[in-house]
Design a protein around this motif. Structure first.
Motif: not given
Lengths: 648, 381
Positions: A380, A510, A517
């Motif tokens: 992420e 994500d 993110g």
């Protein structure tokens, strides 16, 4: 030994007898020859007289009609356009120089053209027509025809030449055709006689070159009657050759057009792959060029402009360009680690912003560090230190093995020019090619897609497609030849555990959708069109300690060619993947700012099959997006005919 | 020695020999060569150069050679037959090493003043040797397998060497010329039947070996055979010759288009118009009548040879003349069949008409042998 008189007399009789038999046989054979001669000269005389009395027979090759190329919806991408040319048969011309001078009064010809024509006339057999001027106007044709009595052996001819209606959009995919060169001929063992036709055009790059065998067809012959000055009186017989095979590409012309327009004048590449069959739906390399210019003979100035452009318009960056994949490679390292069982998804690594290995310090892109990082957070937020740590446990061999499994470091067999292999490095590779031993620092660099790792945009799209499906999706660009569907690239199961894949996919989701993110800014708000992606920013230089100390970190402060490459890979829709997209913007800066917005527009365009719906964008970005679309120079929406067998 | 010695007094000698020359044959040969000069003049576009004039000089040289050979007694030639054969074999081997390559084949030895083609010489030497062989061999043993095998080897030795050059046309002529002498000498029918069957087998073998590393013929020879079987397969390549040749011939009609009026040959439709394809020019410009007249001249030459063969009293002379006449026949028969599209293009010139030095000289010398046999035959006073 003295033969007896009786012996001699008998043998003499035998010789006489056999001599007579031989003489008789010879006479019979000569009688046969006489009959044959009489048959040809008396009985068939009318036919031959007709051919030879005031006319003569010539045999000429009929160039085959080149196969057409369609997009996946049946839109013509390469067709044959009719044009006129002036040809000359040397043996019918009294004075070649005089005739050329007369023609150049009607059709302006440069001294180079004239010299080339003279060379050509000398080289070919006297009865072979040689093209003097190509692509002449109808008025010029008429003028030559009117002056026919003063120009024996010179005649206008109708021919076909290649045309690419989509112009620059498919320059790197379809390529272009050009006249056969001596170099082309010298490369062939047994050249097709059709290549002897003056200025016959063959594929030079792209699909035109790679599929030449299918597209060309075979030459026919025609026997024609020409009169005493060589003018064609009529055609006697015609053996048609075989037309080249028509082929349909997997590419969607509308999407391709959008992609080229979206990349515009960036030095960038984008690939869209359909996940069900591995169809390449769009494959854009920017900047591009007009292939029609090459077919017609590009001017020196235009050509120089193309070769001297630092953005390399002639390079097909999608397949030919290889880049360090940067953080987009992290999925590979993570999957290798999960499959090897050396990490647990929930296990955390502490990121202080750097990692000391040996006496070297490896930095994370975020100088302040990410704190405690688990697998999901590592994707992420794209933490580098997490992968430095994991990579030491997995080792380079397993990482490279996973890379190859996902389609990196292997050459995908496509009928395109200069398809690159990329590189998934191993210890053996470094020893052989670099003559040095693999060091742990190499593994660390490779784990975040730097160092020796190289991948083309196409390979990154394939990697993403394989992660999204778990199948060994193989890209294909030929949909069908002569209506025969080509093998699907759906691929078999990759044998990667579904649990590992789902961890990676969640991480990618994500990246594009979680608030922290790296690609959150380029999220999609429409739940049915959400992306799952990964940003990448790959260095093309080493950041020196001094630079780091001085804080020279901003790309904008650097000259263009030293800035970072921006990358973004994604698949969409996240919950039911249909397509995989890879975008590389050369020296574009950060992946999240330079590549991700491009990829989002392209993905939405591909999914929606029209201009992306503004509602899919976050409300505060809609205005900007709309303005961008308005500024784009797109082709008008076209009616979509089914691929016909008719020829243009 | 034999009855030649016995009858020696009845054989002409000294200047009297001139009276016994077969002058009709000389006249016929000159007529045929004259047709050649005319056609060479025509295909050069009405010019003595580059072909007609050298050809005339060669014919004069040929005539001289013929007379020299003719005035030397035939028994001398019988005695040197084996030497001639050996010499031609050596030349054939020599051409492998020091030969000049022309038209894709190694066939010539450059002697400075003339390009010698040993395979031409071989044709005559082979016929001489075989005639001498059957002169010595008792008649009863002619069909004995061993005594059949010997001449077969003698024929195949040079044939193999010529085939290696490669020259398919000449090797065919060698085999056929040798076979004719054997046939005339009285070798049993069955042998020829067997050889014909084997020949058919060989043709099969030649085709079967195609594409393998030990193929018999060169690729271009296979292509010529292909083209013969289907001229349309290569209309602008090798098939071009045959197609254009047939058009030229056919367009001649009864009386032809007139001297120097043949467009096919004069406008370079035929690349070998002055050599192998010269008959088409004749047929185009003088029509059926012209072609038939040449054929008639050839027939008369054969007739005179045959009658000379029957009149001579010794086997050597008879067989030699029959052999030479047959070789001459195969020459023009093969060439004409070729230009009429009845045989593949194997590269055999039209005797005495086609442009070419070696062939002309050797042929004239061969007719010198015929004349020698004719002059030196025993006659009643």
């Amino acid at each position: 030994m003295k033969p007896s008189p009786r012996d001699t007399a008998e043998s003499k009789r035998k010789i006489t007898r056999r001599g007579l038999i031989l003489g008789g046989a010879q006479l019979v054979f000569m009688g046969g020859l006489t009959f044959r001669m009489r048959y040809m000269q008396v009985e068939q005389a009318d036919q031959f007289r007709l051919l030879a009395e005031e006319n003569r027979i010539n045999i000429r090759l009929i160039p085959p009609t080149r196969g057409l190329i369609y997009d996946r919806n049946g839109l013509v991408l390469a067709r044959n356009e009719q044009n006129y040319r002036i040809v000359m048969v040397r043996e019918d011309v009294d004075d070649v120089d005089e005739a050329l001078a007369r023609i150049s009064r009607i059709i302006p010809m440069s001294p180079e053209d004239l010299a080339r024509t003279r060379k050509e006339l000398k080289r070919r057999s006297p009865f072979v027509p040689v093209t003097v001027a190509d692509r002449v106007t109808w008025d010029q044709v008429a003028e030559v025809a009117v002056n026919a009595p003063a120009l024996p052996g010179v005649s206008p001819e109708r021919g076909l030449s290649r045309e690419y209606p989509m112009g620059a959009d498919f320059a790197h995919v379809i390529g272009y055709v050009g006249p056969v060169s001596d170099y082309d001929l010298s490369r062939l063992e047994d050249p097709d006689p059709v290549l002897q036709i003056p200025r016959f055009q063959i594929g030079k790059t792209g699909v035109e070159a790679k599929m030449e065998g299918d597209l060309r067809g075979s030459a026919g012959t025609r026997r024609i009657e020409v009169n005493a000055v060589g003018r064609v009186i009529r055609e006697l017989s015609r053996a048609e050759g075989e037309q080249g095979a028509d082929m349909q590409l997997t590419v969607d012309a509308g999407l391709q057009n959008f992609m080229q327009a979206r990349l515009a004048n960036e030095s960038a590449a984008a690939v869209v792959i359909g996940l069900d069959k591995g169809d390449i739906l769009g494959i854009a390399s920017a900047p591009t060029f007009d292939p029609n210019k090459f077919v017609r003979g590009i001017s020196v100035a235009d050509y120089r402009a193309l070769t001297e452009n630092t953005y390399r318009p002639l390079a097909s960056k999608t397949v030919q360009g290889t880049y360090p994949p940067g953080s987009t490679f992290k999925m590979v390292t993570a999957l290798a680690a999960l499959e090897a069982g050396v990490i647990d998804p929930d296990e955390t690594v502490y990121c202080p912003g750097h990692l000391e290995v040996g006496n070297r310090r490896f930095h994370c892109w975020r100088r302040g560090g990410h704190g405690q990082v688990d697998l999901n957070k590592s994707l992420e937020q794209s933490c580098d230190v997490y992968y430095y740590d994991v990579a030491q446990r997995v080792g380079i061999e397993k990482i490279s093995e996973m890379a190859r499994k996902l389609g990196l470091g292997t050459r995908h067999d496509l009928p395109l020019s200069a398809v690159a292999q990329g590189l998934a490095p191993t210890k053996a590779w470094k020893r052989e090619k670099r003559g040095a031993e693999w060091v742990v620092g190499d593994t660390l660099n490779a784990s975040i897609g730097q160092g020796f790792v190289l991948a083309s945009p196409l390979q990154l799209a394939v990697m993403t497609a394989r992660i999204a499906t778990g199948r060994a999706v193989t890209p294909r660009i030929l949909k069908s030849i002569e209506g025969i569907e080509q093998p699907s690239g759906a691929g078999v199961d990759l044998d990667i555990s579904p649990a590992a894949l789902s961890h990676i996919r969640r991480g990618m989701f994500d990246v594009s959708n979680a608030r922290r993110g790296t690609a959150y800014r380029t999220r999609v708000v429409d739940d049915a069109l959400k992306l799952a992606g990964k940003t990448g920013t790959s260095q093309v230089r080493n950041i020196t300690k001094e630079e780091r100390a001085r804080g020279v970190f901003r790309n904008e402060d650097l000259p263009w060619e030293r800035r970072d490459h921006a990358l973004y890979v994604c698949y969409a829709p996240a919950d039911d993947p249909q397509i995989a997209v890879a975008v590389v913007v050369e020296h574009g800066g950060g992946g999240s700012t330079a590549a991700a917005p491009v990829a989002r527009d392209i993905a939405l365009r591909a999914l929606h099959d029209d201009l992306p719906p503004l509602e899919a964008y976050p409300a505060n970005q809609r205005r900007e997006v709309e303005e961008r679309f308005d500024a784009m120079d797109l082709m008008p929406p076209l009616p979509k005919p089914s691929p016909g067998r008719s020829r243009a | 020695m034999s009855y030649l010695e016995h009858n020696i007094k009845t054989i002409p000698s000294g200047w009297r020999k001139v009276l016994f020359v077969n002058w009709a044959l000389v006249l016929l040969l000159t007529a045929v060569a004259g047709v050649g000069f005319m056609m060479l003049y025509s295909v050069a576009g009405g010019s003595m150069t580059p072909w007609a004039e050298p050809q005339m000089k060669r014919f004069a040289l040929g005539l001289a050679a013929m007379f020299i050979v003719a005035f030397i007694p035939i028994w001398f030639w019988r005695n040197v037959a084996a030497v001639a054969y050996l010499a031609s074999l050596i030349l054939l081997i020599l051409v492998e090493f020091i030969g000049t390559v022309g038209m894709g084949a190694q066939r010539w030895i450059d002697l400075g003043f003339i390009m010698l083609q040993p395979s031409e010489l071989t044709k005559i030497a082979l016929v001489m040797l075989l005639a001498g062989y059957y002169d010595v061999l008792p008649v009863k043993k002619v069909s004995h397998p061993l005594f059949v095998a010997i001449p077969v080897v003698l024929i195949l030795l040079p044939t193999f060497l010529v085939l290696k050059q490669p020259d398919l046309g000449t090797s065919l002529l060698l085999v056929m010329g040798g076979a004719v002498v054997m046939f005339a000498a009285g070798v049993h029918w069955a042998y020829f039947a067997a050889v014909t069957a084997m020949g058919a087998g060989l043709v099969g073998g030649v085709f079967a070996s195609r594409g393998t590393t030990w193929q018999f013929l060169q690729d271009y020879q296979y292509r010529r055979i292909d083209t013969f079987l289907d001229p349309a397969s290569d209309p602008l390549g090798a098939g071009y010759h045959i197609t254009q040749s047939k058009i030229a011939l056919g367009s001649g009609g009864w009386t032809g288009r007139g001297f120097m009026q043949g467009t096919q040959s004069r406008l370079n439709f035929l690349p070998e118009k002055h050599t192998d394809f010269i008959f088409t020019t004749l047929a185009e410009e003088f029509g059926f009548i012209g072609g038939f007249s040449l054929l008639g001249l050839y027939a008369l030459i054969l007739l005179f040879c045959l009658s000379a063969a029957f009149k001579t009293k010794d086997r050597f002379s008879s067989l030699l003349i029959i052999g030479i006449a047959a070789t001459f026949f195969f020459f023009f028969a093969l060439n004409m069949s070729m230009v009429m599209g009845l045989a593949p293009v194997v590269g055999v010139p039209l005797p005495l008409v086609s442009y070419g030095g070696s062939a002309m000289l050797v042929l004239m010398a061969a007719f010198g042998l015929v004349q020698s046999a004719h002059i030196h035959r025993p006659r009643g006073r």
